[in-house]
Design a protein around this motif. Sequence first.
Motif, PDB file in Angstrom:
ATOM      1  N   LEU A   1       0.796  -1.223   0.000  1.00  8.01           N
ATOM      2  CA  LEU A   1       0.000   0.000   0.000  1.00  8.01           C
ATOM      3  C   LEU A   1       0.829   1.274   0.000  1.00  8.01           C
ATOM      4  CD1 LEU A   1      -2.931  -0.982   2.407  1.00  8.01           C
ATOM      5  CD2 LEU A   1      -2.918  -0.911  -0.091  1.00  8.01           C
ATOM      6  N   THR A   2       2.161   1.159  -0.003  1.00  2.00           N
ATOM      7  CA  THR A   2       3.009   2.354  -0.106  1.00  2.00           C
ATOM      8  C   THR A   2       3.882   2.337  -1.355  1.00  2.00           C
ATOM      9  OG1 THR A   2       4.859   1.413   1.169  1.00  2.00           O
ATOM     10  CG2 THR A   2       3.114   2.535   2.412  1.00  2.00           C
ATOM     11  N   ALA A   3       3.933   1.211  -2.045  1.00  2.00           N
ATOM     12  CA  ALA A   3       4.853   1.092  -3.180  1.00  2.00           C
ATOM     13  C   ALA A   3       4.540   2.079  -4.299  1.00  2.00           C
ATOM     14  CB  ALA A   3       4.833  -0.339  -3.725  1.00  2.00           C
ATOM     15  N   ALA A   4       3.268   2.460  -4.463  1.00  2.00           N
ATOM     16  CA  ALA A   4       2.900   3.356  -5.565  1.00  2.00           C
ATOM     17  C   ALA A   4       3.568   4.722  -5.440  1.00  2.00           C
ATOM     18  CB  ALA A   4       1.382   3.511  -5.637  1.00  2.00           C
ATOM     19  N   PHE A   5       3.893   5.146  -4.218  1.00  2.00           N
ATOM     20  CA  PHE A   5       4.581   6.438  -4.072  1.00  2.00           C
ATOM     21  C   PHE A   5       5.992   6.272  -3.508  1.00  2.00           C
ATOM     22  CE2 PHE A   5       1.739   5.893  -0.384  1.00  2.00           C
ATOM     23  CZ  PHE A   5       2.601   6.024   0.684  1.00  2.00           C
ATOM     24  N   HIS A   6       6.496   5.052  -3.495  1.00  2.00           N
ATOM     25  CA  HIS A   6       7.873   4.811  -3.071  1.00  2.00           C
ATOM     26  C   HIS A   6       8.814   5.188  -4.214  1.00  2.00           C
ATOM     27  CE1 HIS A   6      11.479   2.567  -1.831  1.00  2.00           C
ATOM     28  NE2 HIS A   6      10.982   2.607  -0.616  1.00  2.00           N
ATOM     29  N   PRO A   7       9.997   5.740  -3.916  1.00  2.00           N
ATOM     30  CA  PRO A   7      10.891   6.158  -5.001  1.00  2.00           C
ATOM     31  C   PRO A   7      11.463   5.013  -5.824  1.00  2.00           C
ATOM     32  CG  PRO A   7      11.945   6.449  -2.862  1.00  2.00           C
ATOM     33  CD  PRO A   7      10.508   6.156  -2.592  1.00  2.00           C
ATOM     34  N   ALA A   8      11.510   3.813  -5.273  1.00  2.00           N
ATOM     35  CA  ALA A   8      12.147   2.699  -5.991  1.00  2.00           C
ATOM     36  C   ALA A   8      11.391   1.407  -5.743  1.00  2.00           C
ATOM     37  CB  ALA A   8      13.608   2.562  -5.546  1.00  2.00           C
TER      38      ALA A   8
END
Length: 400
Positions: free
Chosen positions: A18-25
């Motif tokens: 649920l955080t990968a979409a706005f994670h830098p990598a």
Amino acid sequence: MSGIAERQNAGAGEPTPLTAAFHPAPYRYYAALAVNRPFGFDPASGLWIVASADLVEAALADPRLLVRPPAEPVPPTLLGSEAGQFFGRLVRMTDGEAPQALKRAIVATLGALTPEKISVAAARAGRLIGLAGEAPLAARLTRARQVLAPLTVALLLGVPEAALAPLLAEETGPVSGLVAAIAPGADAGGIRAGSEGVALLRQLIAAAGEGALAELVRQAAREGIPADVALDNAIGFLTQSFDATAGLIGAVALALGRLPAAVLADLESAAGRQAFLREVARHDPPIHNTRRFAGEAMDFAGEPLPTGAGLLLLFAAASHDPARYDEPERFDPARDNRWLPTFGSGRHACPGQAIAFAVAEAVLLALLPRRAEVCQLVAGFDAGGGTWLRLANARIALFS
């Protein structure tokens, strides 16, 4: 181009579903999930995570997996509001046999939009916002992210330019407000704003003349569907395209700024641009995930699921699955992208892919003559000067 995103913001911590979409990598994380944990329960989110391309595609095709929990066709927080009434009418948020007639009307309407009509509308929308103007590039990209897709869809619906003022102020306008209101976690104030947005958008597209809206109303009447239901689904074209096209616009700018100069000539042809856009949508997809819910007790991928169990389908993991895409971290417009997970598939496949690509191509054509400026902006972004909007399912680059 491989590995560029992986070097950014090394201290950002490990991504999660649920955080990968706005994670830098996020993409090595996604690829590892697709290979090592293609399906499994995530206690932190309470969702079953579907990561491999084969299982994502299977979940999208499984009629037992619904777009809404079987006991909650409309989110409880929306009940009794105009935003809730709108949500309940959306064919894309409804399963079963009842919506099939409306789906036929929508498919017939969108099928009547030729690529030429869509491209003309996207170019016209670009001119309205000064997409190829002299404003700083970051400002023009921000403007395009906020208003270009709604403007294009409104023009296709037949809304005259004189009535488009609410969409030209879209950062705080009715489409973004409605999108936020029907998203999970919206508060009472956001839902009130979304309901006001519904009312304004109904007035806006009621001003439409001959265009896709008139065609949708005609097609719906043939199926016995009231005009107000057709109208709300036309508004649904505006909301459904909002985040997805915003994400695609940012991804196009980033990909162009990283593209080797030796292959720029490929973008001079329409075919070359389409191949580039398809690879952008695979490599850095605008929509990273969607949800499905077990409509009955069932087995999926060898696991028993109770009625109402929630599944998170990771489109971004599917598009980086080495079992489906050779060297998925490599940006390669020449690859054969027969399926782009970010647009879904099956009975709830996104019907607006052609519109999203036309809007993205309008942005690409505006950026190509000023590629040096694009490269400078992207270099700053890759050095840590850019970030992503904090959304659980859409990846939208923010340029400063």
